[in-house]
Design an enzyme around this catalytic site. Structure first.
Site, PDB file in Angstrom:
ATOM      1  N   ALA A 119      -0.216 -18.696  30.953  1.00 50.22           N
ATOM      2  CA  ALA A 119       1.207 -18.331  31.024  1.00 50.22           C
ATOM      3  C   ALA A 119       1.464 -17.238  32.048  1.00 50.22           C
ATOM      4  O   ALA A 119       2.605 -17.039  32.472  1.00 50.22           O
ATOM      5  CB  ALA A 119       1.692 -17.876  29.645  1.00 50.22           C
ATOM      6  N   ASN A 120       0.403 -16.544  32.456  1.00 52.20           N
ATOM      7  CA  ASN A 120       0.584 -15.378  33.325  1.00 52.20           C
ATOM      8  C   ASN A 120      -0.126 -15.507  34.672  1.00 52.20           C
ATOM      9  O   ASN A 120      -0.527 -14.508  35.261  1.00 52.20           O
ATOM     10  CB  ASN A 120       0.077 -14.116  32.607  1.00 52.20           C
ATOM     11  CG  ASN A 120       0.928 -13.765  31.406  1.00 52.20           C
ATOM     12  OD1 ASN A 120       2.129 -13.584  31.520  1.00 52.20           O
ATOM     13  ND2 ASN A 120       0.299 -13.691  30.250  1.00 52.20           N
ATOM     14  N   GLY A 166      -7.365 -18.873  28.184  1.00 54.52           N
ATOM     15  CA  GLY A 166      -6.525 -19.130  27.027  1.00 54.52           C
ATOM     16  C   GLY A 166      -5.063 -19.263  27.405  1.00 54.52           C
ATOM     17  O   GLY A 166      -4.693 -19.197  28.586  1.00 54.52           O
ATOM     18  N   ASN A 192     -10.207 -13.171  21.184  1.00 50.82           N
ATOM     19  CA  ASN A 192     -11.482 -13.278  21.903  1.00 50.82           C
ATOM     20  C   ASN A 192     -11.873 -11.990  22.618  1.00 50.82           C
ATOM     21  O   ASN A 192     -13.017 -11.541  22.540  1.00 50.82           O
ATOM     22  CB  ASN A 192     -11.411 -14.416  22.931  1.00 50.82           C
ATOM     23  CG  ASN A 192     -11.523 -15.780  22.287  1.00 50.82           C
ATOM     24  OD1 ASN A 192     -11.989 -15.901  21.163  1.00 50.82           O
ATOM     25  ND2 ASN A 192     -11.095 -16.812  22.988  1.00 50.82           N
ATOM     26  N   GLY A 221      -2.671 -17.185  27.128  1.00 52.20           N
ATOM     27  CA  GLY A 221      -2.137 -15.996  27.795  1.00 52.20           C
ATOM     28  C   GLY A 221      -2.385 -16.036  29.290  1.00 52.20           C
ATOM     29  O   GLY A 221      -1.490 -15.774  30.097  1.00 52.20           O
ATOM     30  N   THR A 222      -3.613 -16.391  29.666  1.00 53.63           N
ATOM     31  CA  THR A 222      -3.950 -16.491  31.095  1.00 53.63           C
ATOM     32  C   THR A 222      -3.099 -17.552  31.771  1.00 53.63           C
ATOM     33  O   THR A 222      -2.553 -17.351  32.861  1.00 53.63           O
ATOM     34  CB  THR A 222      -5.449 -16.839  31.261  1.00 53.63           C
ATOM     35  OG1 THR A 222      -6.225 -15.805  30.672  1.00 53.63           O
ATOM     36  CG2 THR A 222      -5.820 -16.983  32.729  1.00 53.63           C
ATOM     37  N   SER A 244     -12.362 -21.197  29.522  1.00 49.41           N
ATOM     38  CA  SER A 244     -12.334 -19.758  29.223  1.00 49.41           C
ATOM     39  C   SER A 244     -10.947 -19.153  29.415  1.00 49.41           C
ATOM     40  O   SER A 244     -10.742 -17.973  29.146  1.00 49.41           O
ATOM     41  CB  SER A 244     -13.337 -19.010  30.104  1.00 49.41           C
ATOM     42  OG  SER A 244     -12.852 -18.906  31.429  1.00 49.41           O
ATOM     43  N   ASN A 298     -15.489 -14.206  33.317  1.00 47.20           N
ATOM     44  CA  ASN A 298     -14.196 -13.587  33.616  1.00 47.20           C
ATOM     45  C   ASN A 298     -13.717 -12.713  32.466  1.00 47.20           C
ATOM     46  O   ASN A 298     -13.108 -11.661  32.688  1.00 47.20           O
ATOM     47  CB  ASN A 298     -13.150 -14.658  33.942  1.00 47.20           C
ATOM     48  CG  ASN A 298     -13.059 -15.743  32.891  1.00 47.20           C
ATOM     49  OD1 ASN A 298     -14.068 -16.338  32.501  1.00 47.20           O
ATOM     50  ND2 ASN A 298     -11.857 -16.033  32.419  1.00 47.20           N
ATOM     51  N   CYS A 346      -9.202  -9.821  35.272  1.00 55.48           N
ATOM     52  CA  CYS A 346     -10.619 -10.192  35.376  1.00 55.48           C
ATOM     53  C   CYS A 346     -11.012 -10.388  36.839  1.00 55.48           C
ATOM     54  O   CYS A 346     -12.071  -9.927  37.274  1.00 55.48           O
ATOM     55  CB  CYS A 346     -10.897 -11.453  34.564  1.00 55.48           C
ATOM     56  SG  CYS A 346      -9.998 -12.938  35.103  1.00 55.48           S
TER      57      CYS A 346
END
Length: 314
Positions: free
Chosen positions: A168-169, A163, A14, A165-166, A161, A288, A130
């Site tokens: 998990a982190n 995903g 994305n 990755g966000t 919005s 974001n 972001c």
């Protein structure tokens, strides 16, 4: 020969795809020469091919095999922190300038309207997060006219919005953003909070910035914030104040306690923002993500301008 600097994007998800569309729609100093992924069925790679851009699904090794690789000056990395460490080593060894959209933070934290001028000679710059891109300009605006003892930001983004990755982190997001609030924003102490808003239909990004400062009056702070908002709007048109800047004073008779820093007297400033995405590829509620790709593009344009100036002087 074109004066533009050839650029590549690593990561066809994305973020990488939205950045690709922005670079094609709003060309300035860069010419997108390649998009790199690892999934041959990636929608981002397919969209790049449809637009006549060279692609590879073989990662960084595939990029190095492309005929235009030697001419590429700027590379955007929209993969992961782990992958970025490998990419950075290979790219900088080949003389490429790297714009890092991952949490790796190998290079200095960079917020275009705040400190890009300090990093024009850097070979790797990091785009923070972001939430950092949206809120640190405001902290910096207050820091420009006052001494900021404490700054806290709350970033609320649509759950849709965010995903994997966000998600998990989240902890990494808060640590990285808090660190950049101090290092770039100029606050003595920073704190960051992220909220994934599950509301349907999805809400656009909302951010709240609180600062505790002394040494400036309300009008100076208000003017500095307004000037900074205008600077961010130059590359993120959907960035705006949600309402008037709010102030609260704390004097000797009603001191405020800051955890870990003791008692505070001065001005508490509350700034309420919203970020609507441009809708280039991602939906408009994904402000974001949009502010990250817009900030990365703005940074890349400045690095490319630097390359063009060096060519002219050579």
């Amino acid at each position: 020969m074109s004066q533009k600097v050839k650029a590549a994007i690593i990561g066809s998800g994305n973020i990488g795809t939205d950045l690709m569309i922005k670079m094609i729609k709003y060309p300035q100093n860069m010419e997108l020469a390649a998009v790199v992924g690892i999934d041959p069925a990636s929608e981002g790679l397919a969209m790049a091919r449809e637009r006549g851009i060279a692609t590879t699904h073989e990662g960084i090794e595939g990029l190095k095999k492309l005929p235009d690789y030697a001419e590429i000056g700027v590379v955007f990395d929209a993969t992961s922190a782990y992958a970025h460490k490998v990419h950075d080593e290979a790219l900088r060894a080949d003389g490429k300038l790297v714009v890092d959209l991952t949490p790796a933070a190998i290079g200095p934290f960079t917020i275009p309207p705040v400190n890009m001028d300090e990093h024009l000679d850097a070979t790797n710059v990091n785009m923070v997060t972001c939430g950092g891109q949206a809120t640190i300009p405001i902290v910096a605006a207050v820091s420009q006219v006052a001494t900021v003892h404490y700054a806290e930001i709350v970033a609320s983004v649509s759950s849709r919005s965010a995903g994997p990755g966000t998600r998990a982190n989240i902890d990494e997001f808060t640590r990285t953003t808090a660190s950049a609030i101090e290092k770039v924003g100029g606050a003595a102490q920073g704190k960051a909070i992220i909220i994934l808003n599950p509301a349907e239909p999805p809400m656009i990004m909302r951010d709240t910035v609180f600062t505790l400062s002394e040494g400036a009056d309300e009008e100076a702070i208000r003017a500095s914030v307004a000037a900074m908002v205008a600077k961010v709007q130059a590359y993120v048109p959907g960035y705006r104040l949600k309402q008037e800047v709010q102030f609260e004073r704390f004097g000797d008779n009603n001191k405020l306690k800051i955890p870990g820093r003791g008692e505070f007297t001065g001005i508490k400033t509350s700034v309420f923002l919203e970020v609507e995405g441009a809708g280039d590829y991602l939906p408009s509620y994904s402000g974001n993500l949009d502010i990250m790709t817009a900030a990365a593009k703005a940074t890349g344009e400045l690095l490319a301008q630097r390359i063009i100036e060096r060519r002219a002087a050579a």
